[in-house]
Scaffold this motif. Structure first.
Motif, PDB file in Angstrom:
ATOM      1  N   LEU A 149       0.843  -1.193   0.000  1.00 18.79           N
ATOM      2  CA  LEU A 149       0.000   0.000   0.000  1.00 18.79           C
ATOM      3  C   LEU A 149       0.874   1.238   0.000  1.00 18.79           C
ATOM      4  N   GLY A 150       0.469   2.212  -0.775  1.00 22.27           N
ATOM      5  CA  GLY A 150       1.132   3.505  -0.791  1.00 22.27           C
ATOM      6  C   GLY A 150       0.169   4.554  -0.268  1.00 22.27           C
ATOM      7  N   VAL A 151       0.685   5.727   0.003  1.00 19.39           N
ATOM      8  CA  VAL A 151      -0.136   6.827   0.515  1.00 19.39           C
ATOM      9  C   VAL A 151       0.044   8.035  -0.397  1.00 19.39           C
ATOM     10  N   VAL A 152      -1.052   8.678  -0.738  1.00 25.32           N
ATOM     11  CA  VAL A 152      -1.008   9.894  -1.546  1.00 25.32           C
ATOM     12  C   VAL A 152      -0.554  11.042  -0.641  1.00 25.32           C
ATOM     13  N   THR A 153       0.537  11.701  -1.043  1.00 21.70           N
ATOM     14  CA  THR A 153       1.036  12.830  -0.242  1.00 21.70           C
ATOM     15  C   THR A 153       0.767  14.174  -0.913  1.00 21.70           C
ATOM     16  N   SER A 154       0.355  14.145  -2.179  1.00 20.71           N
ATOM     17  CA  SER A 154      -0.047  15.361  -2.882  1.00 20.71           C
ATOM     18  C   SER A 154      -1.084  14.977  -3.924  1.00 20.71           C
ATOM     19  N   SER A 155      -2.197  15.693  -3.939  1.00 17.26           N
ATOM     20  CA  SER A 155      -3.280  15.372  -4.876  1.00 17.26           C
ATOM     21  C   SER A 155      -3.038  15.953  -6.266  1.00 17.26           C
ATOM     22  N   GLY A 156      -2.108  16.879  -6.383  1.00 15.76           N
ATOM     23  CA  GLY A 156      -1.853  17.530  -7.660  1.00 15.76           C
ATOM     24  C   GLY A 156      -2.839  18.624  -7.987  1.00 15.76           C
ATOM     25  N   LEU A 157      -3.876  18.783  -7.184  1.00 17.05           N
ATOM     26  CA  LEU A 157      -4.897  19.799  -7.456  1.00 17.05           C
ATOM     27  C   LEU A 157      -4.511  21.175  -6.946  1.00 17.05           C
ATOM     28  N   GLU A 158      -3.484  21.251  -6.123  1.00 12.57           N
ATOM     29  CA  GLU A 158      -3.100  22.554  -5.570  1.00 12.57           C
ATOM     30  C   GLU A 158      -2.568  23.508  -6.643  1.00 12.57           C
TER      31      GLU A 158
END
Length: 163
Positions: free
Chosen positions: A79-88
């Protein structure tokens, strides 16, 4: 399946190809005027080009799915974790966006790694920071981005490309 609705096998390009072929055939066969036959011929050529484009698209997607499936066979799932959604980087609008996420995961040796897959993001239900995603990686070469597959699909937003 997207938003609980099964996708059809026929998309807009296929519809356009069929409509162009039918209209082109009708104009070509029944056209008494040279212009009607010319337009009919053009529409038939367009239909053929669209069908070639559809065939190439299906072949490309089939090869990509096959490569990802082949990679999963000898890979490790974690499992990985999203650290940035890219929407910023985008203005806050309700329009869907193609964004670069940042996903972090830990390999078998305990090394923290990250990559930036491309995702189709719908702001109403995005892949958000701290969401868990499935990561498949080659245990022989865990840092080789070409050998990593990231999966996530919440029914609306989805990861479309790892690299």
């Amino acid at each position: 399946m997207v938003a609980g609705v099964e996708r059809t096998g026929v998309g807009p390009v296929e519809y356009l190809a069929v409509v162009s072929a039918v209209a082109g055939g009708v104009l070509y066969v029944s056209g008494d005027v040279r212009t009607a036959r010319l337009v009919g011929s053009g529409l038939l050529v367009l239909a053929v080009l669209l069908l070639v484009l559809v065939a190439l698209g299906h072949l490309y997607r089939h090869r990509k799915r096959g490569a990802a499936a082949k990679l999963r066979v000898g890979s490790v799932r974690t499992l990985g974790v999203v650290t940035s959604s890219g929407l910023e980087d985008f203005a806050a609008t309700p329009n869907p966006k193609v964004a670069r996420l940042t996903v972090e995961f830990t390999d078998n040796a305990g090394t923290r790694r990250w990559l930036t897959p491309t995702a189709y993001q719908v702001p109403g239900k995005p892949i958000d920071v701290d969401d868990e995603v499935v990561v498949w990686f080659d245990p022989e070469r865990p840092g080789d981005i070409g050998r990593i597959v990231v999966e996530f699909d919440n029914g609306v937003s989805r990861i479309v490309k790892t690299r």
